[in-house]
Scaffold this motif. Structure first.
Motif, mmCIF file in Angstrom:
data_model
loop_
_atom_site.group_PDB
_atom_site.id
_atom_site.type_symbol
_atom_site.label_atom_id
_atom_site.label_comp_id
_atom_site.label_asym_id
_atom_site.label_seq_id
_atom_site.Cartn_x
_atom_site.Cartn_y
_atom_site.Cartn_z
ATOM 1 N N VAL A 9 0.844 -1.195 0.000
ATOM 2 C CA VAL A 9 0.000 0.000 0.000
ATOM 3 C C VAL A 9 0.882 1.249 0.000
ATOM 4 N N GLY A 10 0.618 2.144 -0.939
ATOM 5 C CA GLY A 10 1.307 3.434 -0.994
ATOM 6 C C GLY A 10 0.361 4.546 -0.591
ATOM 7 N N LEU A 11 0.830 5.418 0.310
ATOM 8 C CA LEU A 11 0.006 6.514 0.811
ATOM 9 C C LEU A 11 0.681 7.843 0.503
ATOM 10 N N ASP A 12 -0.072 8.757 -0.067
ATOM 11 C CA ASP A 12 0.392 10.136 -0.258
ATOM 12 C C ASP A 12 -0.323 10.982 0.790
ATOM 13 N N HIS A 14 -1.327 14.052 3.282
ATOM 14 C CA HIS A 14 -1.452 15.499 3.395
ATOM 15 C C HIS A 14 -2.110 15.843 4.726
ATOM 16 N N LYS A 15 -2.269 17.133 4.977
ATOM 17 C CA LYS A 15 -2.843 17.566 6.249
ATOM 18 C C LYS A 15 -4.288 17.103 6.411
ATOM 19 N N ALA A 16 -5.066 17.154 5.339
ATOM 20 C CA ALA A 16 -6.489 16.855 5.445
ATOM 21 C C ALA A 16 -6.923 15.639 4.635
ATOM 22 N N SER A 17 -6.006 15.005 3.913
ATOM 23 C CA SER A 17 -6.396 13.860 3.081
ATOM 24 C C SER A 17 -5.210 12.937 2.883
ATOM 25 N N ILE A 18 -5.525 11.697 2.522
ATOM 26 C CA ILE A 18 -4.519 10.687 2.219
ATOM 27 C C ILE A 18 -4.941 9.975 0.942
ATOM 28 N N ALA A 19 -4.091 10.016 -0.085
ATOM 29 C CA ALA A 19 -4.348 9.289 -1.323
ATOM 30 C C ALA A 19 -3.802 7.872 -1.178
ATOM 31 N N VAL A 20 -4.584 6.872 -1.599
ATOM 32 C CA VAL A 20 -4.258 5.470 -1.341
ATOM 33 C C VAL A 20 -4.190 4.702 -2.655
ATOM 34 N N TYR A 62 4.844 5.513 3.129
ATOM 35 C CA TYR A 62 4.513 6.902 2.783
ATOM 36 C C TYR A 62 5.766 7.743 2.944
ATOM 37 N N GLU A 63 5.775 8.904 2.296
ATOM 38 C CA GLU A 63 6.955 9.761 2.292
ATOM 39 C C GLU A 63 7.090 10.513 3.616
ATOM 40 N N ALA A 64 8.331 10.652 4.073
ATOM 41 C CA ALA A 64 8.596 11.506 5.226
ATOM 42 C C ALA A 64 8.301 12.948 4.848
ATOM 43 N N THR A 106 0.581 5.972 -6.417
ATOM 44 C CA THR A 106 0.730 4.773 -7.240
ATOM 45 C C THR A 106 2.173 4.297 -7.348
ATOM 46 N N PRO A 107 3.163 5.173 -7.637
ATOM 47 C CA PRO A 107 4.554 4.688 -7.676
ATOM 48 C C PRO A 107 5.039 4.166 -6.331
ATOM 49 N N LEU A 108 4.539 4.730 -5.232
ATOM 50 C CA LEU A 108 4.955 4.238 -3.923
ATOM 51 C C LEU A 108 4.576 2.776 -3.743
#
Length: 316
Positions: A9-12, A14-20, A62-64, A106-108
């Protein structure tokens, strides 16, 4: 086709949302973009139940970034393997000019499946607290230097030069107390600049005292004491190094540690030519600054001073 036992699972984040996005172990299968969720624990639990329905084991990355390690700790508490990835070490296609949340998540997932992601060290809650306090003091010292420089520049511009040998000692402060500027407006500027120096000096002292008090019961206190056995390394520098570097056992040799803090030379070699450049300045800048400043002590002949002898007495 049998259901996959592991889901990457890759997560992007953000403060108010997470793309999965997620990918199955089958390299031939495409990465599936799930969409965006909220950042509440209820939203995360709902996502985990949905993903667990597809695979028993989840591996998340997910990215630091500015959102910190809260998501990592939440997933770890639920028994889920999670990697916090170094953004600068993520492989990227040259010439790619489109950036969206979907293209980040997606690349994550794909790179996590292939094992091409490099994770960063995640400190414990207590270690991160000491690091935050150390960085707050470091930032206050920087602001104090700027305040002193602005005040001295103001006095120099108006010909109010101090003739003493050293600045910011008792004699210099007595001189500043007697300074009278040409106009009332300039006197206000001077007084406010002097007050800024005084307030910032007190703030640095408060943060330093708090840092000493917090580290007395810190689990890494023995390492802090051991670092102080070296010349040029006293309490504040030792705490900075230990707080920034964390668990030193993750480095197999000193060369890896030097590379982590960017103290190795850059290199550009091709064919039979080998060219070495300045240090890379990669990695942790706080630890690199403390190490460079401490290294200046080794310009002088080696000797055990009275202060160093006292620090050595408490070391094994």
């Amino acid at each position: 086709m049998p259901e996959p036992t592991t889901l990457f699972v890759g997560l992007d984040v953000h403060k108010a949302s997470i793309a999965v996005a997620h990918a199955s172990p089958d390299r031939a299968s495409d990465v599936v973009y799930v969409g965006e969720i909220g950042t509440r624990e209820a939203d995360l639990d709902k996502l985990l139940r949905r993903l667990h329905s597809r695979a028993a084991r989840l591996v998340v990355a997910y990215e630091a970034g500015p959102c910190g390690y809260g998501l990592y700790r939440t997933l770890a508490d639920r028994g889920i393997s999670c990697l916090v990835v170094a953004p600068s070490l993520i492989p990227k296609k040259p010439g790619e000019r489109v950036k969206t949340d979907r293209r980040d998540a997606t690349p994550l997932a794909r790179l996590l499946r292939s094992g091409d992601l490099t994770s960063v060290y995640v400190p414990t809650v207590d270690d991160e607290a000491v690091r935050d306090l150390s960085r707050a003091r470091e930032a206050s010292v920087s602001v104090l230097k700027d305040s002193k420089r602005r005040l001295k520049s103001f006095l120099l511009r108006h010909g109010l030069n101090y003739s003493g040998r050293a600045t910011w000692n008792a004699a210099h402060l007595r001189y500043l107390a007697r300074v009278v500027c040409p106009t009332p407006a300039q006197q206000v500027v001077f007084q406010e600049s002097l007050r800024a120096v005084s307030e910032q000096t007190e703030r640095v002292q408060r943060l330093g005292d708090e840092l000493v008090e917090v580290t007395t019961t810190w689990r890494l206190r023995p390492v802090v004491d051991a670092f102080q056995a070296m010349r040029g390394v006293q309490s504040q520098t030792a705490v900075t190094l230990v707080a920034e570097l964390g668990d030193l056992t993750r480095f197999d040799n000193p060369r890896q540690l030097a590379a982590f803090v960017g103290l190795i030379p850059s290199e550009y070699s091709s064919g039979g030519s080998r060219r070495l450049g300045p240090i890379t300045k990669a990695g942790n800048g706080h630890a690199r600054r403390a190490l460079v400043e401490a290294a200046w002590a080794y310009r002088y002949p080696a000797k055990v001073s009275e202060h160093l002898q006292k620090r050595l007495e408490g070391c094994p």
